[in-house]
Scaffold this active site. Structure first.
Site, short mmCIF file in Angstrom:
data_model
loop_
_atom_site.label_atom_id
_atom_site.label_comp_id
_atom_site.label_asym_id
_atom_site.label_seq_id
_atom_site.Cartn_x
_atom_site.Cartn_y
_atom_site.Cartn_z
N GLY A 165 32.75 70.01 -42.91
CA GLY A 165 32.62 69.80 -44.34
C GLY A 165 31.68 70.83 -44.91
N ALA A 166 31.30 70.64 -46.18
CA ALA A 166 30.43 71.62 -46.83
C ALA A 166 29.07 71.71 -46.16
CB ALA A 166 30.27 71.24 -48.30
N ASP A 179 27.01 58.12 -52.55
CA ASP A 179 28.16 58.96 -52.19
C ASP A 179 29.11 58.22 -51.26
OD1 ASP A 179 29.66 61.31 -52.33
OD2 ASP A 179 28.73 62.15 -50.54
#
EC number: 2.7.11.24
Length: 361
Positions: free
Chosen positions: A31-32, A147
């Site tokens: 992921g980022a 999140d």
């Protein structure tokens, strides 16, 4: 440890330099913020996951997120929150420090893989119960996750569930008009979209969206962008009463009140009987309870939305209620004063290095 205690291996497009105790490195996702591989720990004789943080010092935002994640993982201990098993860097000095490796429990899949699979009420309510237990534990320390989404909730075949990724968490005693982009759009609570102050039950909206997706098999509120997300909320759930808009800034209020007013769909239309498991007479009562819980979680006005404590006491999930899980000893309250500071990047690097080096000391 000396450099001879480490070895390097390419995993996908990333080179991992890990302690020799970890073998059989296999890429399982990225992921980022990082790249994750599975591995075997020859010391504990168990499969684990290793996350390499990607460029944690490339800017202040990445550095703050890495610092938060490390500190939260070190302090939180609950069966429904991913467990930290080790934390290391191959660097021998601050000057050489570039990479951070987080060793965690290995799970079988994230919740995205479960959505679309037909689950009975017992499995569905048990997953929901565990998710709420994990959130309750975070909230008891004053931590809002912010999140929650299917991709950062992980499960095993035995139906055990854990929350991961804490980089966006914030303490509940800080009421901020925070950026609307802190949560993946589809699971973003209305108060976040319109820039209101918010507290713990912002996470309950996200749980409601996830629960709805598990039942329906599709995303409940698939907004195309920031404005469209608000429009989807009102079209599906109805325009909130004027008292809600009085809490908004003048510009946002002007926009929201200029939009068409929608009655919204009934809960029965949104979640008809046939999207729930209905194989037994007992299922009919569970379907009613499930729909009722959704109606309490998906309240646009957070003042009317159920709390995590109320959700755990709801008949749909209370069959699993275990005081030891619901009221597990909370971690000490997390102090965000450190990671809210604006300091030079090299000082963030120093702080993260100290967090890593003090883990095993």
């Amino acid at each position: 440890m000396s450099s001879s205690d480490y070895y390097s291996q390419r995993v996908g497009d990333t080179v991992f330099t890990v302690q020799k105790r970890y073998t059989n490195l296999t890429n399982i996702g990225s992921g980022a913020q990082g790249v994750v591989c599975s591995a075997f720990d020859t010391v504990t004789q168990e499969k684990i996951a290793i996350k390499k943080l990607v460029k944690p010092f490339q800017n202040e935002t990445y550095a703050k997120r890495a610092f938060r994640e490390l500190r939260l993982m070190k302090m939180v201990d609950h069966k429904n929150i991913i467990g930290l098993k080790n934390l290391f860097t191959p660097a021998k000095s601050l000057d050489d420090f570039q990479d951070v490796y987080i060793v965690m429990e290995l799970m079988d899949a994230n919740l995205c893989r479960v959505i679309g699979i037909e689950l009975d009420h017992d499995r569905m309510s048990y997953l929901l119960y565990q998710l709420l237990c994990g959130i309750k534990h975070l909230h008891s320390a004053g931590i809002i996750h912010r999140d929650l989404k299917p991709s950062n909730i992980v499960v095993k075949e035995d139906c055990s569930l854990k929350i991961l990724d804490f980089g966006l968490a914030r303490t509940a005693d800080q009421t901020f008009n925070m950026t609307p982009y802190v949560v993946t759009r589809y699971y973003r609570a209305p108060e976040v979209i319109v820039g209101m102050k918010y507290k713990e039950n912002v996470d309950i909206w996200s749980v409601g969206c996830i629960f709805a997706e598990m039942i329906r098999g599709d995303i409940l509120l698939p907004g195309k962008d920031y404005i469209d997300q608000w429009n989807k909320v009102t079209q599906v759930l109805g325009t909130p009463p004027s008292v809600f808009f009085k809490q908004l800034s003048s510009s946002v209020r002007l926009y929201c009140e200029s939009q068409p007013r929608y009655a919204g769909k009934s809960w029965k239309d949104l979640f008809p009987d046939d999207v729930f498991p209905n194989d037994t007479p007992e299922d009919k009562a569970k379907t009613r309870h499930g729909r009722d819980l959704l109606s309490k979680m998906l309240q646009i006005d957070p003042q009317n939305r159920i709390t995590v404590e109320q959700a755990l006491a709801h008949p749909y999930v209370s069959i699993w209620y275990d005081p030891a899980e619901v009221h597990a000893p909370p971690p000490k309250r997390y102090d965000h004063a450190l990671d809210e500071q604006s300091i030079p990047l090299d000082q963030w690097k120093t702080r993260i290095y100290e967090e890593v080096k003090t883990y095993n000391s």
